[in-house]
Enzyme design. Sequence first.
Site, PDB file in Angstrom:
ATOM      1  N   HIS A  68       0.830  -1.215   0.000  1.00  0.00           N
ATOM      2  CA  HIS A  68       0.000   0.000   0.000  1.00  0.00           C
ATOM      3  C   HIS A  68       0.860   1.258   0.000  1.00  0.00           C
ATOM      4  O   HIS A  68       1.912   1.320   0.632  1.00  0.00           O
ATOM      5  CB  HIS A  68      -1.018  -0.019   1.144  1.00  0.00           C
ATOM      6  CG  HIS A  68      -0.491   0.136   2.537  1.00  0.00           C
ATOM      7  ND1 HIS A  68      -0.289   1.363   3.126  1.00  0.00           N
ATOM      8  CD2 HIS A  68      -0.181  -0.778   3.482  1.00  0.00           C
ATOM      9  CE1 HIS A  68       0.126   1.196   4.375  1.00  0.00           C
ATOM     10  NE2 HIS A  68       0.206  -0.091   4.605  1.00  0.00           N
ATOM     11  N   ASP A 181       5.865   2.661   6.951  1.00  0.00           N
ATOM     12  CA  ASP A 181       4.643   1.884   6.802  1.00  0.00           C
ATOM     13  C   ASP A 181       3.769   2.645   5.800  1.00  0.00           C
ATOM     14  O   ASP A 181       3.109   3.607   6.179  1.00  0.00           O
ATOM     15  CB  ASP A 181       3.943   1.744   8.157  1.00  0.00           C
ATOM     16  CG  ASP A 181       2.579   1.068   8.082  1.00  0.00           C
ATOM     17  OD1 ASP A 181       2.251   0.502   7.031  1.00  0.00           O
ATOM     18  OD2 ASP A 181       1.844   1.128   9.085  1.00  0.00           O
ATOM     19  N   GLU A 213      -5.226   1.510   2.341  1.00  0.00           N
ATOM     20  CA  GLU A 213      -5.100   0.347   3.216  1.00  0.00           C
ATOM     21  C   GLU A 213      -5.323   0.723   4.667  1.00  0.00           C
ATOM     22  O   GLU A 213      -5.884  -0.065   5.447  1.00  0.00           O
ATOM     23  CB  GLU A 213      -3.714  -0.293   3.037  1.00  0.00           C
ATOM     24  CG  GLU A 213      -3.523  -1.613   3.780  1.00  0.00           C
ATOM     25  CD  GLU A 213      -3.018  -1.448   5.216  1.00  0.00           C
ATOM     26  OE1 GLU A 213      -2.993  -2.456   5.953  1.00  0.00           O
ATOM     27  OE2 GLU A 213      -2.633  -0.329   5.607  1.00  0.00           O
ATOM     28  N   GLU A 214      -4.872   1.915   5.060  1.00  0.00           N
ATOM     29  CA  GLU A 214      -4.942   2.299   6.473  1.00  0.00           C
ATOM     30  C   GLU A 214      -6.375   2.495   6.964  1.00  0.00           C
ATOM     31  O   GLU A 214      -6.605   2.572   8.175  1.00  0.00           O
ATOM     32  CB  GLU A 214      -4.135   3.583   6.709  1.00  0.00           C
ATOM     33  CG  GLU A 214      -2.642   3.460   6.455  1.00  0.00           C
ATOM     34  CD  GLU A 214      -1.916   2.613   7.498  1.00  0.00           C
ATOM     35  OE1 GLU A 214      -2.575   2.135   8.446  1.00  0.00           O
ATOM     36  OE2 GLU A 214      -0.696   2.434   7.361  1.00  0.00           O
ATOM     37  N   ASP A 236       3.979  -5.908   3.636  1.00  0.00           N
ATOM     38  CA  ASP A 236       3.648  -4.864   4.604  1.00  0.00           C
ATOM     39  C   ASP A 236       4.729  -4.887   5.683  1.00  0.00           C
ATOM     40  O   ASP A 236       5.719  -5.607   5.570  1.00  0.00           O
ATOM     41  CB  ASP A 236       2.251  -5.094   5.190  1.00  0.00           C
ATOM     42  CG  ASP A 236       1.551  -3.795   5.585  1.00  0.00           C
ATOM     43  OD1 ASP A 236       2.222  -2.907   6.143  1.00  0.00           O
ATOM     44  OD2 ASP A 236       0.333  -3.680   5.342  1.00  0.00           O
ATOM     45  N   HIS A 320       3.284   3.612  13.197  1.00  0.00           N
ATOM     46  CA  HIS A 320       2.266   4.665  13.195  1.00  0.00           C
ATOM     47  C   HIS A 320       2.732   5.918  13.936  1.00  0.00           C
ATOM     48  O   HIS A 320       1.942   6.622  14.566  1.00  0.00           O
ATOM     49  CB  HIS A 320       0.938   4.157  13.771  1.00  0.00           C
ATOM     50  CG  HIS A 320       0.215   3.243  12.829  1.00  0.00           C
ATOM     51  ND1 HIS A 320      -1.105   2.889  12.992  1.00  0.00           N
ATOM     52  CD2 HIS A 320       0.622   2.613  11.693  1.00  0.00           C
ATOM     53  CE1 HIS A 320      -1.473   2.086  11.991  1.00  0.00           C
ATOM     54  NE2 HIS A 320      -0.418   1.902  11.202  1.00  0.00           N
TER      55      HIS A 320
END
Length: 378
Positions: A68, A181, A213-214, A236, A320
């Site tokens: 992603h 990420d 994706e998130e 990922d 994150h």
Amino acid sequence: METFDLLKQLTEAPGPTGKEEGAAAVIEPLWRPLVDEIVADRVGSLVGIKRGAGPMERPRPSILLAAHLDELGLMVSRIVEHGGYGFLRVTGLGGVDRRHLFGQTAVVHGVKPLTGVLGGLPYSYLPEQERDKAFSYETLVLDVGLPVEQVRELVSIGDFISFRQPLRKLGNGRVAGKALDNRSSVAAVTICLEYLQGRRHMWDVIAVATSQEETTYLGAYTSAYAQRPDAAVVIDVTHAKGPGSSESELAELGGGPVLGIGANVHPGLFKALRDAAEALEMKVGIEPHAAGSGTDAYAIQVAREGIPTGLIGIPLRYMHTMVETIDMADVERVGRLLAEMIARLDDHFMDGIREDMMRPHKPVGNGAEQNATKDGNA
């Protein structure tokens, strides 16, 4: 291209989930010389197709690689005024860790990009009951330094906000920054495509930088449905060990690719990846998923009649946040592993994994056996 330079280009491009065109604009010229066809689809995913060497008498089988391209971000929720200046209240896009927001620099993507800082009342001015808590979205503001009239001309409710954070080199081949990420996985797919320039492969390769994706897995659902691949691998990140973390369950930075098994993962793709790692004498970890993996694999495996899907994780610390940290060697190893697996695919692969599903399987192994492949990662 050097891996650091590749990661720097990818991570510093703005691409908050739902508004990924800034990241796609960076990926497109990187992939274009490596594929035969490339297109941005109607929901913001970028799709590159590299044709295989198999015969065209019948439809050539294809494998989809999904990484992603979106990142965590913010969205303007309100414009407030103080002393004639405009300040922006914000809300999160994706699983933003609010503890890390105070003091960050961010860019509002309105009529034109505006750089601001995320601020709040100093500790001593906060109510006592709020002093030891993370700032909430009601106490944070994004300050772009402009009079409120200008802010209202340039910014609208719902405008997207990306974080502004350069990629930094740490010691021992490690880097830290935002959006690793999952731009590190986009880098791994790029490295795979580079390897495949010198490797014969029978199957078509469909590289997809998936959108959203998130938040919704939108790009995974739509690209898997539209492309209808015979198999897929999702790339990922996965949590890496650090001070205070579990010593038994998480991967090590620099420990090599981590193969997912369990929910969302087809045993045949897991075995194909593990066999490729053994052929490379590459050390891999194994991550079991009792429930969903929290990745695009969830969406891809249920497209159309069902798509056999594998999952590779790149170990990452501080997920994150704006200081996500990886080892660049892990990114390079994932690229090599993907290319090796793809080069090994033949006309009998799909029949083989169907037959294999009906046979009894030996257990994967306990924790002591998880990294039993030889370490050829140099």
